[in-house]
Scaffold this motif. Structure first.
Motif, PDB file in Angstrom:
ATOM      1  N   GLY A 262       0.678  -1.677  -0.143  1.00 13.98           N
ATOM      2  CA  GLY A 262      -0.117  -0.088   0.012  1.00 13.98           C
ATOM      3  C   GLY A 262       0.988   1.059  -0.251  1.00 13.98           C
ATOM      4  O   GLY A 262       0.366   2.272  -0.370  1.00 13.98           O
TER       5      GLY A 262
ATOM      6  N   TYR B 114       2.706   2.105  -3.314  1.00 16.19           N
ATOM      7  CA  TYR B 114       1.482   2.138  -4.542  1.00 16.19           C
ATOM      8  C   TYR B 114       1.313   3.320  -4.084  1.00 16.19           C
ATOM      9  O   TYR B 114       0.883   4.570  -4.869  1.00 16.19           O
ATOM     10  N   VAL B 115       0.599   3.715  -3.395  1.00 16.22           N
ATOM     11  CA  VAL B 115       1.115   5.235  -2.800  1.00 16.22           C
ATOM     12  C   VAL B 115       1.739   6.279  -2.670  1.00 16.22           C
ATOM     13  O   VAL B 115       1.937   7.470  -3.858  1.00 16.22           O
TER      14      VAL B 115
ATOM     15  N   THR C 250       2.061   6.968  -6.599  1.00 19.12           N
ATOM     16  CA  THR C 250       1.395   8.089  -7.340  1.00 19.12           C
ATOM     17  C   THR C 250       1.570   9.265  -6.648  1.00 19.12           C
ATOM     18  O   THR C 250       0.801  10.370  -7.314  1.00 19.12           O
TER      19      THR C 250
ATOM     20  N   GLU D 217       3.896  10.305  -9.188  1.00 17.46           N
ATOM     21  CA  GLU D 217       2.805  10.716 -10.377  1.00 17.46           C
ATOM     22  C   GLU D 217       2.284  11.784 -10.559  1.00 17.46           C
ATOM     23  O   GLU D 217       2.321  12.804 -11.581  1.00 17.46           O
ATOM     24  N   ASP D 218       2.002  11.420  -9.474  1.00 20.33           N
ATOM     25  CA  ASP D 218       0.975  13.351  -8.972  1.00 20.33           C
ATOM     26  C   ASP D 218       1.303  14.729  -8.671  1.00 20.33           C
ATOM     27  O   ASP D 218       1.137  15.372  -8.522  1.00 20.33           O
TER      28      ASP D 218
ATOM     29  N   LEU E  82       0.374  13.480   0.008  1.00 17.32           N
ATOM     30  CA  LEU E  82       0.232  11.535  -0.054  1.00 17.32           C
ATOM     31  C   LEU E  82       1.936  11.365  -0.434  1.00 17.32           C
ATOM     32  O   LEU E  82       1.825  10.161   0.336  1.00 17.32           O
TER      33      LEU E  82
ATOM     34  N   ARG F  58       2.777  10.619   3.505  1.00 14.78           N
ATOM     35  CA  ARG F  58       1.836   9.493   4.246  1.00 14.78           C
ATOM     36  C   ARG F  58       2.451   8.175   3.523  1.00 14.78           C
ATOM     37  O   ARG F  58       2.455   7.340   3.898  1.00 14.78           O
TER      38      ARG F  58
END
Lengths: 780, 130
Positions: free
Chosen positions: A555, A558-559, A562, A565-566, A571, A574
């Motif tokens: 997780g 993945y976060v 992300t 990417e963003d 984020l 976190r």
């Protein structure tokens, strides 16, 4: 009239009256005889006097006339006799010649008459054929009734004397002896009147004295005989009528008085006896009625002629019914009748019977039949005394049932039961014992070789008890031992034994043998399977923990990806935190696993428990403050002052850290309060030791959680917990020889308590353990 | 109008992970940390789907699910159960029989932890569409 007759009857039947009557008659008869004799004597005496007087008077007259006769002077004689005849009391004076011719008389008209030889003047002398020559005075007198009075006649013979036949006149021949008689008659009037007055006086005197004597006797009889006798009679009648209260007065000391006294004694005696008799009759009646037995008296036809209330109560019989109808509700005599034997043999017999009571239920009783004899010695009745033994029969039945039950219980017990009597002989050897030891009961019962069946300790107890030695305990409880079967096979058993006593004296023993062969096998199997289960569980728990961590890592990755990417830096933080946390969790897991999996002896060193607790509190202080949790310290200042405390500091540190950590989590979960409080407490154990307590006012535990709290890999914290913390804690506590327990109420909070013994310092063991624990030390 | 999905889980890691995943795939996401908060958000936010964790403090997922299904307004809201039970060290339990029985219908989907991204998105898509 009737009353008068009755009184008369009473009177003439009375003893007094009869005595008085008898006395009166005898007295009267005596008086009559006495007075008659008295009068007779008196009369005779007087008459004799008169006769003598008449004789003298006649002699005087004759003498006076003698000279006149000799002189043959009849005139002088004649006048003399007339003079005499005029004398008072002289009625007639005559001189008869030999031929009965009246020669002279005071009555001149008679002179010259001849009297018949049969006349009253002649008959006295001439009553015999021949006249007497010498007439005795008595025979010369005669009494006859004159015209008015009785007359005494006196004949005086005039004898022929010499002068008479020699005188001039020569009138009388010489051979004639009696010339004539002088007949003098004198009146008896005075004599008779004197006698009459005498008779009257004597009779009057007789009546007077008779009355006086009779009266005196009568009064005496009335007062001294009649009255006491009447009273005695009344008293006797009253006693006869059953009245014992009338007391006869004792008025004299004579026989009647003594009789009355004796009667009173007798009355009192009879009264006492009667009362005793009545009382004893009442007692017997009461006894008959109240004695807790069924009593009936039956005649030879077996009919009840008397019965007590218990009979009517239970059997509802009535007098006149047959005993078998009443007792057994039968119509004919019982075959095993014992009363008939009493009638025929005149002896007592006892028999147990079962009858039917009023409600038709069985009524067991023991009946005693005893004979009742008449005066000829024949048995006329039989008394049946029956004792109710329903309770006894019921008890006997219950006892039998209970005995059967116990026998069944013993026989069918899954444990072997062996009992011995006071001589040490086997009396009970049940099926389970038979199966266990492989002996036949026939070869065991009565056997004294009890060491074959009982463990040595119990045999020793039996022997001691038989020798009268005091026993520390009369029972042996759950002794695990080995006993040998008949074939010598060792059999593991759990043995419980009991020495049986009655009034302090041993009466035997009983042993219970539990076959542990299956148990031991299962125990071994279970130990094996437990080990497997622990391995499996540990592996599964470990996989789960690792899976959760991988999930977290995945997780996080993945976060982070992300975020890259963003280009989201927040984020990114976190996500990166997720990755770091999960890496940290791997460390925790490994540490706990190592701590749990390793057998490790505690490393004791002198410790101040309060300082240790303070260290842990400080460690968590900042973390707690972040979550609005206050950690309060309540330390016992005396702890460690009396005795030095030895603890494995690192182990206990781990334990307390785990508990504080758990408490913080529990407070964090609880959203009901804005702030929370955790209390770390140290207490000196009264039994010698240390107590650590960690309380929180967090969420508390659910029932399910409470049950699983010490299960491995159980966690309520999701991915944050390893599920091993409390397991590790309890393991360390156990290694210390301590205990851990908790109390928890959902929504209120939880308190964990660790109780530790003081421990001891031993240099040798400490050094040995030190090397062993290097790895654990490096991980903390 | 993107579909709104409510994620209820007591573990922040799961919330961040699933939230990021769903947002990335075009869903609107709201989050809750326990059943009480979750039930409130179901009413307030009116989500098109609820992803519900089975084991949570305060109010377990099972309890919350039962309450939702008993409530007439919330009965129609689809639910995907996220469970970690099948591999739990407590042992395998047929948890499904706790979740639904005669009066309670089955949830619209089950997803087991650890969550596989593709499986999860597929399940979500099956229930709420794109």
């Amino acid at each position: 009239m009737t009353r008068i007759r009755e009184k008369w009857t009473n009177l003439h039947r009375g003893l007094g009256f009869r005595i008085a009557l008898s006395v009166g008659i005898i007295l009267l008869a005596s008086y009559v005889v006495f007075l008659y004799l008295l009068l007779d004597v008196q009369q005779g005496f007087y008459l004799d006097q008169i006769v003598r007087e008449a004789a003298r008077f006649s002699s005087a007259v004759l003498n006076s006339t003698y000279s006149n006769m000799l002189h043959d002077d009849p005139e002088a004689t004649k006048s003399f006799l007339q003079d005499i005849g005029r004398q008072k009391g002289v009625s007639d004076v005559r001189i008869y010649s030999h031929d009965g011719l009246i020669k002279f008389s005071n009555h001149p008209e008679e002179v010259g008459r001849k009297v018949n030889i049969e006349s009253e003047a002649c008959v006295s002398c001439h009553s015999t054929d021949k006249p007497f020559s010498e007439v005795i005075t008595d025979k010369r007198t005669r009494i006859h009734h004159g015209d008015h009075d009785r007359i005494l006649g006196m004949i005086t013979p005039i004898y022929n004397e010499t002068s008479c036949y020699t005188s001039a006149c020569h009138i009388h021949p010489k051979d004639r002896k009696v010339l004539g008689v002088l007949d003098m008659k004198m009146s008896l009037r005075r004599f008779d009147s004197h006698v009459r007055s005498l008779v009257i006086k004597v009779i009057l005197l007789g009546i007077g004295t008779f009355s006086a004597v009779l009266g005196t006797i009568g009064l005496y009889i009335v007062f001294r005989v009649h009255r006491p006798v009447s009273r005695l009679q009344l008293a006797m009648q009253k006693v006869a009528a059953g009245d014992f209260n009338y007391k006869t007065p004792v008025e004299s000391k004579d026989q009647l008085g003594q009789l009355a006294h004796a009667f009173n004694l007798m009355r009192a005696q009879i009264k006492r006896r009667t009362q005793e008799l009545l009382r004893s009759r009442l007692e017997y009646k009461n006894l008959f009625e109240q004695v807790p037995c069924f009593i009936s008296v039956i005649d030879k036809d077996f009919r009840i002629i008397r019965q007590n209330s218990h009979m009517t109560g239970l059997f509802k019989g009535s007098v006149g019914m047959h005993c078998y109808e009443v007792f057994k509700k039968k119509h004919e005599r019982c075959e095993d009748c014992h009363a008939i034997k009493t009638f025929s043999e005149g002896q007592k017999f006892i028999k147990e019977h079962c009858g039917l009571d009023v409600s038709g239920k069985d009524a067991n009783y023991v009946s005693y039949s005893s004979p009742i004899f008449n005066e000829k010695g024949e048995v006329v009745y039989s008394m049946l005394i029956a004792v109710d033994i329903r309770d006894r029969v019921k008890l006997a039945h219950e006892l039998q049932v209970s005995k059967d039950f116990q026998t069944n219980l013993i026989e069918n017990s899954i444990h072997g039961i062996i009992a011995t009597d006071k001589d040490g002989r086997v009396t009970i050897f049940n099926q389970a014992a038979e199966k266990l030891l492989d002996y036949e009961p026939s070869e065991v019962i009565g056997d004294r070789e009890i060491q074959r069946y009982f463990p040595k300790q119990f045999v020793a107890m039996i022997l001691d008890s038989r020798l009268g030695k005091p026993l520390q305990d009369n029972r042996l409880v759950e002794l695990e031992t080995v006993i040998h079967s008949r074939d010598g096979e060792p059999i593991p058993i759990k043995f419980s034994g009991l020495i049986l006593f009655e009034f302090g004296a041993p009466i035997g023993s009983v042993g219970f043998l539990e076959d542990l062969r299956t148990f031991k096998r299962l125990e071994r199997e279970k130990q094996a399977s437990d080990r497997l289960a622990v391995v499996g569980q540990t592996v599964a728990g470990l996989a789960h923990g690792i899976k959760n961590i991988i999930q977290g890592l995945e997780g996080g990755v993945y976060v982070v990806e992300t975020a890259i990417e963003d280009k989201d830096s927040k984020l990114m933080d976190r996500g990166w935190n997720m990755v770091k946390n999960n890496i940290h969790r791997i460390g925790d897991l490994v540490k706990d696993l190592l701590a749990y999996s390793k057998e490790r002896a505690p490393e004791y060193e002198a410790t101040d428990p309060n300082a240790l607790a303070e260290e842990v509190c400080t460690l968590f202080e900042i973390k707690a403050q972040e979550k609005s949790i206050v950690i309060e310290r309540q330390f016992d200042p005396n702890l460690g002052k009396m005795f030095q405390v030895f603890l494995d500091q690192r182990g206990i540190h781990t334990c307390l850290s785990n508990l504080i950590s758990n408490a913080i989590d529990a407070c964090e979960i609880d959203k009901n309060k804005a702030s929370h409080k955790i209390v770390m407490r140290t207490i000196e154990d009264t039994e010698g030791g240390v107590i650590f307590e960690v309380s929180d006012d967090g969420s508390g535990m659910s029932d399910e959680t409470r049950r699983k709290v010490f299960s491995s890999f159980y966690s309520t914290k999701g991915s944050r917990g390893t599920g091993l913390g409390l397991l590790v804690t309890s393991k360390i506590v156990a290694e210390h020889g301590g205990q851990i327990y908790f109390e928890s109420v959902q929504g209120v909070g939880t308190t964990f308590t660790i109780r530790l013994p003081l421990g001891q310092s031993s240099g040798a063991t400490t050094t040995v353990q030190k090397g062993d624990d290097d790895s654990a030390a490096s991980e903390s | 109008m993107p579909k709104k999905i409510l994620i209820i889980d007591d573990e922040p890691d799961v919330l961040i992970f699933l939230g990021t995943l769903l947002r990335k795939n075009g869903y609107e996401v709201c989050e809750a940390e326990d059943g009480v908060e979750g039930l409130k958000k179901v009413i307030d936010e009116k989500p098109d789907l609820v992803c519900l964790d089975l084991l949570m403090p305060e109010k377990t997922g099972i309890k919350m699910y039962h309450e939702m299904r008993k409530d007439e307004k919330l009965r129609s809201v689809p639910v995907i159960m996220v469970t970690g039970f099948s591999t739990s060290p407590i042992g395998y339990m047929d948890f499904k029989k706790f979740i639904h029985h005669r009066s309670i219908p089955a949830p619209e989907g089950y997803i087991e932890k650890p969550v596989n991204k593709e499986e999860f998105l597929k399940a979500v898509k099956e229930v709420v569409g794109e």
